[in-house]
Design an enzyme around this catalytic site. Structure first.
Site, short mmCIF file in Angstrom:
data_model
loop_
_atom_site.label_atom_id
_atom_site.label_comp_id
_atom_site.label_asym_id
_atom_site.label_seq_id
_atom_site.Cartn_x
_atom_site.Cartn_y
_atom_site.Cartn_z
N GLY A 122 46.00 39.98 42.97
CA GLY A 122 45.72 38.55 42.97
C GLY A 122 44.94 38.15 41.75
O GLY A 122 44.37 39.00 41.06
N PRO A 154 41.96 36.76 39.29
CA PRO A 154 40.54 37.10 39.31
C PRO A 154 39.76 36.15 40.22
O PRO A 154 40.08 34.97 40.29
CB PRO A 154 40.09 36.91 37.86
CG PRO A 154 41.32 36.85 37.04
CD PRO A 154 42.45 36.46 37.93
N THR A 176 39.53 36.01 43.47
CA THR A 176 40.09 35.59 44.75
C THR A 176 39.62 36.48 45.89
O THR A 176 40.12 36.33 47.01
CB THR A 176 41.62 35.57 44.71
OG1 THR A 176 42.08 36.78 44.10
CG2 THR A 176 42.13 34.39 43.92
N GLU A 217 41.42 7.50 25.99
CA GLU A 217 41.21 7.85 27.40
C GLU A 217 41.68 6.72 28.31
O GLU A 217 42.21 6.98 29.40
CB GLU A 217 39.74 8.18 27.66
CG GLU A 217 39.22 9.43 26.94
CD GLU A 217 40.06 10.67 27.17
OE1 GLU A 217 40.64 10.81 28.27
OE2 GLU A 217 40.14 11.51 26.25
N ASP A 225 46.73 17.47 24.03
CA ASP A 225 47.74 16.80 24.86
C ASP A 225 49.13 17.24 24.43
O ASP A 225 49.98 17.55 25.27
CB ASP A 225 47.64 15.28 24.70
CG ASP A 225 46.32 14.74 25.21
OD1 ASP A 225 45.68 15.43 26.02
OD2 ASP A 225 45.93 13.62 24.79
P1 ADP Z 1 38.08 39.69 42.52
O1 ADP Z 1 39.32 39.28 43.25
O2 ADP Z 1 38.17 39.33 41.07
O3 ADP Z 1 37.66 41.09 42.78
P2 ADP Z 1 35.65 39.14 43.90
O4 ADP Z 1 35.99 39.76 45.18
O5 ADP Z 1 34.76 39.90 43.01
O6 ADP Z 1 36.95 38.73 43.10
O7 ADP Z 1 35.04 37.71 44.20
C1 ADP Z 1 33.90 37.24 43.54
C2 ADP Z 1 33.04 36.40 44.47
O8 ADP Z 1 33.72 35.21 44.85
C3 ADP Z 1 32.76 37.11 45.77
O9 ADP Z 1 31.62 37.92 45.65
C4 ADP Z 1 32.53 35.95 46.72
O10 ADP Z 1 31.21 35.48 46.61
C5 ADP Z 1 33.46 34.89 46.20
N1 ADP Z 1 34.71 34.87 46.94
C6 ADP Z 1 35.94 35.11 46.43
N2 ADP Z 1 36.89 34.99 47.37
C7 ADP Z 1 36.25 34.69 48.52
C8 ADP Z 1 36.69 34.45 49.87
N3 ADP Z 1 37.97 34.50 50.21
N4 ADP Z 1 35.75 34.17 50.79
C9 ADP Z 1 34.45 34.11 50.46
N5 ADP Z 1 33.97 34.33 49.22
C10 ADP Z 1 34.85 34.62 48.24
ZN ZN Z 2 44.20 12.98 25.56
#
Ligand code: ADP
Ligand code: ZN
Ligand code: MG
Length: 606
Positions: free
Chosen positions: A201, A203, A205, A424, A499
């Site tokens: 997925g 970054p 997520t 704008e 743009d």
């Molecule tokens: P990656 O997918 O890059 O490993 P991480 O797991 O490190 O991402 O996510 C970074 C931070 O974002 C987590 O420590 C959390 O605080 C927040 N986060 C990301 N996704 C979620 C989620 N689904 N629910 C709650 N917190 C999330």
């Molecule tokens: Zn513009």
């Protein structure tokens, strides 16, 4: 450390020093002199131990080497050859002879003193060895796995409840947890458990978060390591670390290994420019063979995460290795609300903050972005000396996160500000007027980050499909800034660079990838892979003729100029409103969507 060495050196020479001081303290009386003094009856008594003769003179004797000094005590060693008659001589003279066993060299004190330096050396060497082992490096430690071990004793706080959304991913992972807790249940029905699960997925997520939640839930040893931890300067170290990690994990099975950022070792082999990366390939090969090598009774599950599945070596994705892929997508509106709720738990949010509204205003934000947004809000509140985070802080934080920092004291000239306001206003009016465009949120000419002004739109809901009318309107909005400048000033500035770039990119995808051009129809002319990385597809192959290429370019230009024309026509009809909005922007710097609609509505109604 240097004083250690001084101490060791000192201890080394201690016996010698001791001998110096316990040596002939009484002065250097020669053997001939002693015989002479015996002959003159000047010796009171002697003690003999071994070949050492010690005693006192009756009257002090002047030393032959130093005639200033006189001594009364003497220590003399009897020469070993041809001089055994000294005892005889002493007896003849009736001098009392005391004897002692020759203990001097073997006294326990001296033995210990002699051994001490060696003992010390051994002890220090052992300490060094221990230190290197603890750091997991140095001569003996390079090949050791650097994985962190979490087990029942190390309390990982993260639980699956801390992960919002990602329902299917959570389900999959929950199954792993269950398996680790009750391996027998699965074995009894003949279920082969997955060896590897790959989290894929964008970054931020929640891939790492999900893995941490598994560690928190599963009551099994959990080895966590990042792909880059395998790499070292020396060839072969990575492979040895992989071996070591799997050995540890198998010993404590059922257990779980988590390899974060798998792409840093799992990259397609033989893809490097100028020859392969030997070390990485060896590491990957070792990983592959470890994945294959599990015996059925070795319950080790490998969890891995990556945001670049496209560059992974295909061998990794073969069944029996990472045979399951779990995708973590960018969160939907509902999930964004849930994520915000989780991260709002530990922050003092004011009651007026509507998390749903915040979520609606943050399409395309990842979980990490949302967490960052709330954190920026906390910082702003703290800086203002408030005890609660208000909606104002949150939207300020949102601007900061999406648009960059406000650039204060940039010194924009008046004419420049007028141009920016006009540009704008063009974007804002076309965005408000065209039926399929994303609704306007606000427009500002406060310079932020790289932009001199911004028109912000907000999609009403998350889009999964983009219709042709939507895309056409979007292109028109993108080019409207430029159209407005053309309308009011009759020329262009370089302000539309971004743009134009974005619009061209979008138009190209419409024509090449989405078949949205009448002349070309559903002709797929898109390059196979969008991600160009080193060593692969540096020279992208083109599957169509030169003539088609020209036609594609022509089509793209057509799409763009049509959009430009629509923007210009829309603005021509509302020239007064355009001027009014520009003036409003110059005065207020920021104008909300409602105000823009007011301006537009008032005139069109009149
Ligand atoms: P990656 O997918 O890059 O490993 P991480 O797991 O490190 O991402 O996510 C970074 C931070 O974002 C987590 O420590 C959390 O605080 C927040 N986060 C990301 N996704 C979620 C989620 N689904 N629910 C709650 N917190 C999330
Ligand atoms: Zn513009
Ligand atoms: Mg991560």
């Amino acid at each position: 450390m240097s004083w250690w060495w001084l101490l060791i050196l000192g201890l080394f020479f201690l016996p010698t020093l001791m001998r110096l001081f316990t040596g002939p303290v009484a002065g250097a009386v020669t053997y001939n002199q002693l015989r002479e003094e015996i002959g003159r009856d000047n010796v009171t008594a002697v003690t003999i131990s071994g070949n050492r003769v010690e005693g006192t003179f009756d009257s002090p004797v002047t030393l032959p080497t130093d005639d200033e000094r006189q001594v009364q005590q003497f220590v003399v060693h009897v020469p070993p050859i041809g001089e055994s008659d000294i005892v005889e001589t002493l007896r003849e003279r009736n001098i009392p002879i005391y004897t002692e066993p020759p203990t001097e060299e073997t006294s326990p004190f001296m033995v210990i003193l002699n051994l001490l330096p060696f003992a010390l050396m051994i002890w220090i060497g052992y300490r060094f060895y221990k230190m290197m082992q603890q750091r997991g490096q140095g001569m003996f430690g390079v090949g050791k796995s650097k994985a962190k071990l979490y087990d029942k004793s190390s309390a990982v706080e993260t639980k699956l409840d801390d992960v919002a959304g990602l329902e299917s991913a959570k389900e999959e992972v929950a199954e792993l947890v269950d398996f680790l807790r009750h391996p027998k249940k699965y074995a009894s029905v003949g279920a082969r458990t997955p060896k590897g699960v790959l989290l894929v997925g964008p970054p931020g997520t929640g891939k790492t978060l999900l893995a941490r939640a598994v560690a928190g839930e599963a009551e099994a040893p959990f080895y966590s390591i990042s792909g880059s931890d395998f790499m070292e300067m020396f060839v072969g170290v990575g492979a040895s670390r992989v071996r070591d990690l799997f050995k540890d994990a198998k010993k404590s099975s059922p257990s779980l290994i988590f390899v974060d950022e798998l792409d840093s070792i799992g990259r397609r082999r033989g893809a490097g420019l100028g020859g392969g990366h030997d070390e990485r390939e060896q590491t990957l090969n070792q990983l592959l063979s470890e994945l294959d090598g599990f015996e059925p009774q070795e319950d080790v599950i490998v969890l891995a995460a990556t945001n670049r599945p496209d560059i992974l070596d295909p061998a990794l994705l073969r069944p029996g290795r990472f045979d399951r892929q779990v995708t973590t997508n960018l969160p939907s509106l509902k999930d964004r609300v849930a994520i915000l709720e989780i991260h709002a738990r530990e922050r003092p949010l004011s009651d007026e903050v509507d998390l749903e509204e915040v979520a609606r205003g943050t399409p395309g934000f990842s979980g990490a972005d949302l967490e960052n947004l709330l954190n920026e809000g906390s910082l702003l509140a703290a800086r203002a000396g408030k005890s609660e985070i208000t909606m104002e802080h949150v939207s300020e934080a949102r601007d900061k996160v999406t648009l960059g920092l406000e650039r204060k004291g940039l010194g924009v000239k008046d004419e420049e500000r007028q141009r920016i306001a006009c540009h704008e206003s063009g974007h804002a009016i076309v965005a408000s007027v065209l039926p399929h465009a994303d609704p306007l949120l606000k427009v500002t000419i406060v310079p932020r980050g790289p932009a001199m002004g911004v028109t912000q739109q907000l999609p009403e809901e998350d889009r999964h499909l983009y219709s042709q009318p939507y895309l056409r309107d979007r292109l028109a909005v993108m080019l409207a800034g430029r159209a407005a400048e053309d309308l009011l000033y009759g020329d262009f500035t370089n302000g539309a660079e971004n743009d134009i770039r974005e619009a061209t990119k979008l138009a190209r995808r419409m024509v090449q990838s989405w078949g949205m051009s009448e002349r070309l129809g559903p002709f797929g002319a898109a390059p196979e892979r969008q991600n160009v990385f080193l060593g692969e597809e540096l020279s992208q192959q083109r599957d169509y003729s030169e003539a088609t290429a020209r036609e594609i370019d022509q089509e793209i230009m057509d799409v763009l100029s049509t959009a430009q024309k629509r923007a210009r026509e829309t603005l021509e009809e509302r020239r007064d409103q355009l001027e009014e909005l520009s003036q409003r922007l110059l005065d207020a710097e920021e104008v909300s969507a409602e105000e823009v609609n007011e301006i537009l509505g008032a005139r069109s109604g009149a």
